[in-house]
Design a protein around this motif. Sequence first.
Motif, PDB file in Angstrom:
ATOM      1  N   ASP A 268      -6.044   3.665  -7.756  1.00  0.00           N
ATOM      2  CA  ASP A 268      -5.091   4.057  -8.792  1.00  0.00           C
ATOM      3  C   ASP A 268      -3.983   4.907  -8.153  1.00  0.00           C
ATOM      4  OD1 ASP A 268      -3.695   5.064 -10.934  1.00  0.00           O
ATOM      5  OD2 ASP A 268      -5.479   5.654 -12.073  1.00  0.00           O
ATOM      6  N   VAL A 269      -2.763   4.369  -8.140  1.00  0.00           N
ATOM      7  CA  VAL A 269      -1.645   5.095  -7.528  1.00  0.00           C
ATOM      8  C   VAL A 269      -0.532   5.350  -8.543  1.00  0.00           C
ATOM      9  CG1 VAL A 269      -2.183   4.239  -5.216  1.00  0.00           C
ATOM     10  CG2 VAL A 269      -0.600   2.936  -6.639  1.00  0.00           C
ATOM     11  N   ARG A 270      -0.909   5.329  -9.819  1.00  0.00           N
ATOM     12  CA  ARG A 270       0.122   5.459 -10.855  1.00  0.00           C
ATOM     13  C   ARG A 270       0.852   6.797 -10.805  1.00  0.00           C
ATOM     14  NH1 ARG A 270      -3.462   3.526 -15.812  1.00  0.00           N
ATOM     15  NH2 ARG A 270      -4.968   4.632 -14.517  1.00  0.00           N
TER      16      ARG A 270
ATOM     17  N   ARG B 223      -4.195  12.673   7.080  1.00  0.00           N
ATOM     18  CA  ARG B 223      -3.163  12.307   8.053  1.00  0.00           C
ATOM     19  C   ARG B 223      -2.949  10.799   7.999  1.00  0.00           C
ATOM     20  NH1 ARG B 223      -0.348  13.922  12.519  1.00  0.00           N
ATOM     21  NH2 ARG B 223      -0.223  12.457  14.272  1.00  0.00           N
ATOM     22  N   VAL B 224      -1.738  10.414   7.697  1.00  0.00           N
ATOM     23  CA  VAL B 224      -1.399   8.995   7.551  1.00  0.00           C
ATOM     24  C   VAL B 224      -0.450   8.594   8.679  1.00  0.00           C
ATOM     25  CG1 VAL B 224      -0.242   7.293   6.100  1.00  0.00           C
ATOM     26  CG2 VAL B 224      -1.708   9.032   5.046  1.00  0.00           C
ATOM     27  N   VAL B 225      -0.886   7.618   9.472  1.00  0.00           N
ATOM     28  CA  VAL B 225      -0.089   7.135  10.604  1.00  0.00           C
ATOM     29  C   VAL B 225       0.267   5.672  10.345  1.00  0.00           C
ATOM     30  CG1 VAL B 225      -0.090   6.679  13.093  1.00  0.00           C
ATOM     31  CG2 VAL B 225      -1.261   8.713  12.193  1.00  0.00           C
ATOM     32  N   LEU B 226       1.550   5.390  10.436  1.00  0.00           N
ATOM     33  CA  LEU B 226       2.032   4.031  10.189  1.00  0.00           C
ATOM     34  C   LEU B 226       2.293   3.365  11.534  1.00  0.00           C
ATOM     35  CD1 LEU B 226       2.897   2.210   7.832  1.00  0.00           C
ATOM     36  CD2 LEU B 226       5.126   3.336   7.889  1.00  0.00           C
ATOM     37  N   ALA B 227       1.638   2.216  11.768  1.00  0.00           N
ATOM     38  CA  ALA B 227       1.825   1.478  13.023  1.00  0.00           C
ATOM     39  C   ALA B 227       2.371   0.093  12.678  1.00  0.00           C
ATOM     40  CB  ALA B 227       0.501   1.361  13.757  1.00  0.00           C
ATOM     41  N   VAL B 228       3.470  -0.281  13.309  1.00  0.00           N
ATOM     42  CA  VAL B 228       4.121  -1.542  12.964  1.00  0.00           C
ATOM     43  C   VAL B 228       4.265  -2.393  14.228  1.00  0.00           C
ATOM     44  CG1 VAL B 228       6.102  -2.605  11.823  1.00  0.00           C
ATOM     45  CG2 VAL B 228       5.343  -0.341  11.133  1.00  0.00           C
ATOM     46  N   ALA B 229       3.757  -3.625  14.154  1.00  0.00           N
ATOM     47  CA  ALA B 229       3.696  -4.489  15.336  1.00  0.00           C
ATOM     48  C   ALA B 229       5.068  -4.910  15.830  1.00  0.00           C
ATOM     49  CB  ALA B 229       2.845  -5.718  15.028  1.00  0.00           C
TER      50      ALA B 229
ATOM     51  N   MET C 278       0.788  -1.230   0.000  1.00  0.00           N
ATOM     52  CA  MET C 278       0.000   0.000   0.000  1.00  0.00           C
ATOM     53  C   MET C 278       0.820   1.280   0.000  1.00  0.00           C
ATOM     54  SD  MET C 278      -1.690  -0.311   3.832  1.00  0.00           S
ATOM     55  CE  MET C 278      -2.576   1.206   3.558  1.00  0.00           C
ATOM     56  N   GLY C 279       2.057   1.188  -0.451  1.00  0.00           N
ATOM     57  CA  GLY C 279       2.902   2.384  -0.484  1.00  0.00           C
ATOM     58  C   GLY C 279       2.296   3.500  -1.323  1.00  0.00           C
ATOM     59  N   GLY C 280       1.704   3.127  -2.447  1.00  0.00           N
ATOM     60  CA  GLY C 280       1.106   4.134  -3.322  1.00  0.00           C
ATOM     61  C   GLY C 280      -0.101   4.798  -2.684  1.00  0.00           C
ATOM     62  N   THR C 281      -0.911   3.996  -2.002  1.00  0.00           N
ATOM     63  CA  THR C 281      -2.099   4.549  -1.333  1.00  0.00           C
ATOM     64  C   THR C 281      -1.690   5.531  -0.242  1.00  0.00           C
ATOM     65  OG1 THR C 281      -3.257   2.450  -1.706  1.00  0.00           O
ATOM     66  CG2 THR C 281      -4.218   3.967  -0.100  1.00  0.00           C
ATOM     67  N   LEU C 282      -0.687   5.141   0.550  1.00  0.00           N
ATOM     68  CA  LEU C 282      -0.249   6.019   1.641  1.00  0.00           C
ATOM     69  C   LEU C 282       0.276   7.337   1.070  1.00  0.00           C
ATOM     70  CD1 LEU C 282       1.531   3.418   3.981  1.00  0.00           C
ATOM     71  CD2 LEU C 282      -0.794   4.321   4.141  1.00  0.00           C
ATOM     72  N   ALA C 283       1.076   7.242   0.011  1.00  0.00           N
ATOM     73  CA  ALA C 283       1.624   8.456  -0.610  1.00  0.00           C
ATOM     74  C   ALA C 283       0.503   9.326  -1.170  1.00  0.00           C
ATOM     75  CB  ALA C 283       2.613   8.084  -1.714  1.00  0.00           C
ATOM     76  N   ARG C 284      -0.478   8.682  -1.796  1.00  0.00           N
ATOM     77  CA  ARG C 284      -1.585   9.451  -2.383  1.00  0.00           C
ATOM     78  C   ARG C 284      -2.409  10.140  -1.302  1.00  0.00           C
ATOM     79  NH1 ARG C 284      -6.596   7.105  -6.165  1.00  0.00           N
ATOM     80  NH2 ARG C 284      -8.079   8.644  -5.403  1.00  0.00           N
ATOM     81  N   LEU C 285      -2.738   9.405  -0.234  1.00  0.00           N
ATOM     82  CA  LEU C 285      -3.555   9.999   0.829  1.00  0.00           C
ATOM     83  C   LEU C 285      -2.823  11.163   1.483  1.00  0.00           C
ATOM     84  CD1 LEU C 285      -5.102   6.809   2.482  1.00  0.00           C
ATOM     85  CD2 LEU C 285      -6.149   8.360   0.816  1.00  0.00           C
TER      86      LEU C 285
END
Length: 264
Positions: A197-199, A32-38, A19-26
């Motif tokens: 679409d994240v092109r 506001r995009v928050v990345l949480a990693v277990a 989902m790298g493209g989605t995160l960049a697009r949002l």
Amino acid sequence: MAFTLVAFHAHPDDEALLMGGTLARLAAEGHRVVLAVATDGEAGAAASSYGSAGRLAAYRRSELDRSAAALGCARVVRFGFKDSGWPAALDGFSTLPVEEAAAPLIELLRDEQADALTIYDPAGGYGHPDHRRVHTVGTYAAAEAGTPLVLEATIDRRLIRRLIRVVEAIPGVLPNVSAADYNHAYSPGTAITHRVDVRQYMAEKRRSFEAHASQASSDDGARTLALLLKLPPSLFRLMLGREWYVEHGRTPSAPLDDIFASLR
Ligand SMILES: [Zn+2]
């Protein structure tokens, strides 16, 4: 209207491919995009070449920071659970009681007043135990925190199988992979609710891959990313220019391009 999305992942580098493209697009659209990693991904195959899992974890933390910066994430939160590895350790993230594993995520969702949470499909994509657990823990946490929108980041498995059949024909690229291995991985095409679409965000997605691919010689996930980085830009865009989701509670019809459609 700007929304807050928490993207919940198992290991550093999982955010890049799915989902790298989605995160960049949002982020570019002002959300506001928050990345949480277990986990810190310290059970990665490269652990022995770092002298210790602790050193690998430190390295992967810095890679994650670079990836998050490339994608425009506003915040990165590490829960620091033990990477289960594969085959799974008996005391890893995947083995914890759901209440315990979900506690920091519930707190984060409340703290951020998150509008949306992304998790993985029930199969955990290709089936890593930590990925399957992200599905269970994330679903539980969203219910507890009252997060209105839950989306599973996934792939239409028909596309993977089609791609593997193409790649299988090229000797030595993916020696141990066969299309039949993916009969139950990720999601059936009929379940997909979103095809984003994240092109326009290929440069950001590529930089996110590069952040993780620096040790590609020895780590499985990074190796996949490094392999994909070798694709010519046009093929990279073709293969990685769309990202798929299954929204909880929504009946699939024509796939949506807008992650937040249900909130508008
Ligand atoms: Zn992972």
